[in-house]
Design a protein around this motif. Sequence first.
Motif, PDB file in Angstrom:
ATOM      1  N   VAL A 194      51.946  44.200  43.671  1.00  0.00           N
ATOM      2  CA  VAL A 194      51.347  42.633  43.630  1.00  0.00           C
ATOM      3  C   VAL A 194      51.301  41.673  44.508  1.00  0.00           C
ATOM      4  N   PRO A 195      51.691  41.917  45.064  1.00  0.00           N
ATOM      5  CA  PRO A 195      51.588  40.707  46.783  1.00  0.00           C
ATOM      6  C   PRO A 195      50.637  41.345  47.803  1.00  0.00           C
ATOM      7  N   GLU A 196      50.841  42.571  48.059  1.00  0.00           N
ATOM      8  CA  GLU A 196      48.946  43.523  48.203  1.00  0.00           C
ATOM      9  C   GLU A 196      47.695  42.789  47.642  1.00  0.00           C
ATOM     10  N   LEU A 197      47.373  42.789  46.179  1.00  0.00           N
ATOM     11  CA  LEU A 197      47.060  42.608  45.119  1.00  0.00           C
ATOM     12  C   LEU A 197      46.854  40.709  45.041  1.00  0.00           C
ATOM     13  N   ALA A 198      47.757  40.907  44.938  1.00  0.00           N
ATOM     14  CA  ALA A 198      47.657  39.105  44.547  1.00  0.00           C
ATOM     15  C   ALA A 198      46.442  37.689  46.249  1.00  0.00           C
ATOM     16  N   GLU A 199      46.966  38.932  47.387  1.00  0.00           N
ATOM     17  CA  GLU A 199      46.693  38.230  48.428  1.00  0.00           C
ATOM     18  C   GLU A 199      44.751  38.425  49.052  1.00  0.00           C
ATOM     19  N   ALA A 200      43.914  39.254  48.039  1.00  0.00           N
ATOM     20  CA  ALA A 200      42.498  39.923  48.404  1.00  0.00           C
ATOM     21  C   ALA A 200      42.252  38.453  46.691  1.00  0.00           C
ATOM     22  N   VAL A 201      42.922  37.152  46.386  1.00  0.00           N
ATOM     23  CA  VAL A 201      42.437  36.679  45.418  1.00  0.00           C
ATOM     24  C   VAL A 201      42.673  35.207  46.021  1.00  0.00           C
ATOM     25  N   ASP A 202      41.503  34.331  45.648  1.00  0.00           N
ATOM     26  CA  ASP A 202      40.939  33.049  46.520  1.00  0.00           C
ATOM     27  C   ASP A 202      41.806  31.877  44.946  1.00  0.00           C
ATOM     28  N   VAL A 203      43.055  32.092  45.269  1.00  0.00           N
ATOM     29  CA  VAL A 203      43.596  31.469  44.341  1.00  0.00           C
ATOM     30  C   VAL A 203      43.516  30.010  43.532  1.00  0.00           C
ATOM     31  N   GLU A 204      43.169  28.946  45.325  1.00  0.00           N
ATOM     32  CA  GLU A 204      41.942  27.481  44.952  1.00  0.00           C
ATOM     33  C   GLU A 204      40.498  28.176  43.884  1.00  0.00           C
ATOM     34  N   ALA A 205      40.024  28.720  44.455  1.00  0.00           N
ATOM     35  CA  ALA A 205      38.684  28.970  43.488  1.00  0.00           C
ATOM     36  C   ALA A 205      38.774  29.432  42.071  1.00  0.00           C
ATOM     37  N   LEU A 206      39.781  29.267  41.344  1.00  0.00           N
ATOM     38  CA  LEU A 206      40.182  29.739  40.034  1.00  0.00           C
ATOM     39  C   LEU A 206      40.073  28.563  39.767  1.00  0.00           C
ATOM     40  N   PRO A 207      39.625  28.727  37.924  1.00  0.00           N
ATOM     41  CA  PRO A 207      39.779  27.671  36.605  1.00  0.00           C
ATOM     42  C   PRO A 207      42.000  27.485  36.436  1.00  0.00           C
ATOM     43  N   LEU A 208      41.726  26.134  35.938  1.00  0.00           N
ATOM     44  CA  LEU A 208      43.584  25.865  35.989  1.00  0.00           C
ATOM     45  C   LEU A 208      44.581  27.092  35.223  1.00  0.00           C
ATOM     46  N   GLY A 209      43.355  26.666  33.987  1.00  0.00           N
ATOM     47  CA  GLY A 209      44.206  27.765  33.731  1.00  0.00           C
ATOM     48  C   GLY A 209      44.684  29.228  33.779  1.00  0.00           C
ATOM     49  N   ARG A 210      42.925  29.628  34.045  1.00  0.00           N
ATOM     50  CA  ARG A 210      43.569  30.840  35.541  1.00  0.00           C
ATOM     51  C   ARG A 210      44.213  31.489  35.864  1.00  0.00           C
ATOM     52  N   ARG A 211      44.180  30.198  36.963  1.00  0.00           N
ATOM     53  CA  ARG A 211      45.128  30.001  38.144  1.00  0.00           C
ATOM     54  C   ARG A 211      46.584  30.302  37.447  1.00  0.00           C
ATOM     55  N   ALA A 212      46.925  29.221  36.575  1.00  0.00           N
ATOM     56  CA  ALA A 212      48.332  29.499  35.708  1.00  0.00           C
ATOM     57  C   ALA A 212      48.514  30.977  35.719  1.00  0.00           C
ATOM     58  N   TRP A 213      47.457  31.653  34.675  1.00  0.00           N
ATOM     59  CA  TRP A 213      47.848  32.809  34.400  1.00  0.00           C
ATOM     60  C   TRP A 213      48.185  33.930  35.737  1.00  0.00           C
ATOM     61  N   PHE A 214      47.060  33.582  36.587  1.00  0.00           N
ATOM     62  CA  PHE A 214      47.958  34.394  37.594  1.00  0.00           C
ATOM     63  C   PHE A 214      48.866  33.951  38.172  1.00  0.00           C
ATOM     64  N   LEU A 215      50.029  33.314  38.244  1.00  0.00           N
ATOM     65  CA  LEU A 215      50.868  32.373  39.135  1.00  0.00           C
ATOM     66  C   LEU A 215      51.913  33.586  38.273  1.00  0.00           C
ATOM     67  N   MET A 216      51.873  33.196  36.494  1.00  0.00           N
ATOM     68  CA  MET A 216      52.667  33.678  35.712  1.00  0.00           C
ATOM     69  C   MET A 216      52.683  35.589  36.271  1.00  0.00           C
ATOM     70  N   ASP A 217      51.560  35.938  37.081  1.00  0.00           N
ATOM     71  CA  ASP A 217      51.513  37.318  37.059  1.00  0.00           C
ATOM     72  C   ASP A 217      52.471  37.850  37.405  1.00  0.00           C
ATOM     73  N   VAL A 218      51.945  37.250  39.165  1.00  0.00           N
ATOM     74  CA  VAL A 218      52.298  37.228  40.278  1.00  0.00           C
ATOM     75  C   VAL A 218      53.599  37.171  40.420  1.00  0.00           C
ATOM     76  N   GLY A 219      54.522  35.452  39.657  1.00  0.00           N
ATOM     77  CA  GLY A 219      55.712  35.034  39.737  1.00  0.00           C
ATOM     78  C   GLY A 219      56.320  36.856  38.895  1.00  0.00           C
ATOM     79  N   ARG A 220      56.111  37.084  37.910  1.00  0.00           N
ATOM     80  CA  ARG A 220      56.870  38.564  36.881  1.00  0.00           C
ATOM     81  C   ARG A 220      56.971  39.501  38.370  1.00  0.00           C
ATOM     82  N   GLY A 221      55.827  40.066  38.563  1.00  0.00           N
ATOM     83  CA  GLY A 221      55.799  41.093  39.720  1.00  0.00           C
ATOM     84  C   GLY A 221      56.780  40.539  40.945  1.00  0.00           C
ATOM     85  N   LEU A 222      56.974  39.332  41.654  1.00  0.00           N
ATOM     86  CA  LEU A 222      57.768  39.387  42.137  1.00  0.00           C
ATOM     87  C   LEU A 222      59.169  39.262  42.059  1.00  0.00           C
ATOM     88  N   ALA A 223      59.344  38.370  40.962  1.00  0.00           N
ATOM     89  CA  ALA A 223      61.098  39.143  39.806  1.00  0.00           C
ATOM     90  C   ALA A 223      61.336  39.921  39.800  1.00  0.00           C
TER      91      ALA A 223
END
Length: 397
Positions: free
Chosen positions: A307-336
């Motif tokens: 998850v951390p490595e794959l997340a690094e490849a994502v341009d978070v700021e370029a994502l629409p708000l809703g998609r960014r929230a989904w992405f952060l939820m998945d990253v948070g779940r993976g890190l947890a």
Amino acid sequence: MGDGPDLIGRRLREVRAWRGLSLRATAELAGLSASYLSRIERGERPVERRSTVEALAGALRVAPTELTGRPVAPHTPGESEGHAAVEDLRGALRDIELDAVTPESTGGLRTLPELRHDVDRAAAASFACDYRCLGAVLPDLLPRVWAHAGRIDGARTLLIECLFHAFYLAKDLGYRDVGWSIAGHLHRAAEATDDPAWVAIADYMRAEAMVGAHARTRALEAVVRSADALTPDAGPAGQAYGMLRLSAALQSAATGAVDVVPDYLAEAADISRHTGDGNFGGQHFGPRNVAVWRVAMAVEVGEIDRVPELAEAVDVEALPLGRRAWFLMDVGRGLAAQRGRETVAVDTLRQAEELAPQLVHANPFVRETVADLLRRARRDAGGRELRGIAYRMGMGA
């Protein structure tokens, strides 16, 4: 049942007792170990994957929502209004199905620009995951656009867009039955356009409405069949094809067929290089979205170390708000799920909550993650931040 932090475990234990099944028998039916199931029931392990929820629901012969507890009860006035809007949508769908909707019954004839303005307003709220604002306009807007779909050129596309936003309001808040009904209307509206790309998007969304082990198998068959019927290009058909391949990856992961997930992701990545980043059908398909889905699939199949490595490849700021929230939820779940990363996991989930609180609070897998983190938290700064999220979810601390 009480709404303590071990949500799925409590419900699982209660449903299993109601069915009169032993823990060992339930584990065997679900293809899990008895020790793992025991830890879930005792609240010592979170349920992190759709495949686990749906295997347990299948073993107990109940809907997955019986275990996830969806829809989650709202805990703020804003969240209550979103849930109330879903009930209003039920009424609007009933009137549509009874042929009780006409331009006169919805306030009179409107021009296409007037309808476009109203749908754009709904879209802005939808893509921001603002269910309060979306709920304020959608129950009246849907029948109004429906009444004009056969009367004004271009209104049918607006109807598809309107149904799209209605679908995600119902789905994200946990009303799968309403979502399924809307998906059916959307599919019929798409077929009326005679546009294969719109039909493919409707197939994708209908698959999203399917939950449960057997339904997932049907969903996988449907999205594969739909993709095979398309001739992908660099435009809408290519974007629709890519979303169908991403859906095939999810359906495969949810049914335990994890070995084919990389193949479907690779096909989606390949077509995304031709389409670039677009937004046909409101799906934001393109290389950025494929990168987001790679993170989600790593969490879904249990490859949390990636998850951390794959997340690094994502341009978070370029994502629409809703998609960014989904992405952060998945990253948070993976890190947890990784020991020693609890603090950064909480921070990531907090970022998601700041962007889309209603979406985060209603998600059963985020709730499981927060419950698990609560059990592990010490009384430090990270623990206080975590308890704040849990409090706003109505989970206590």
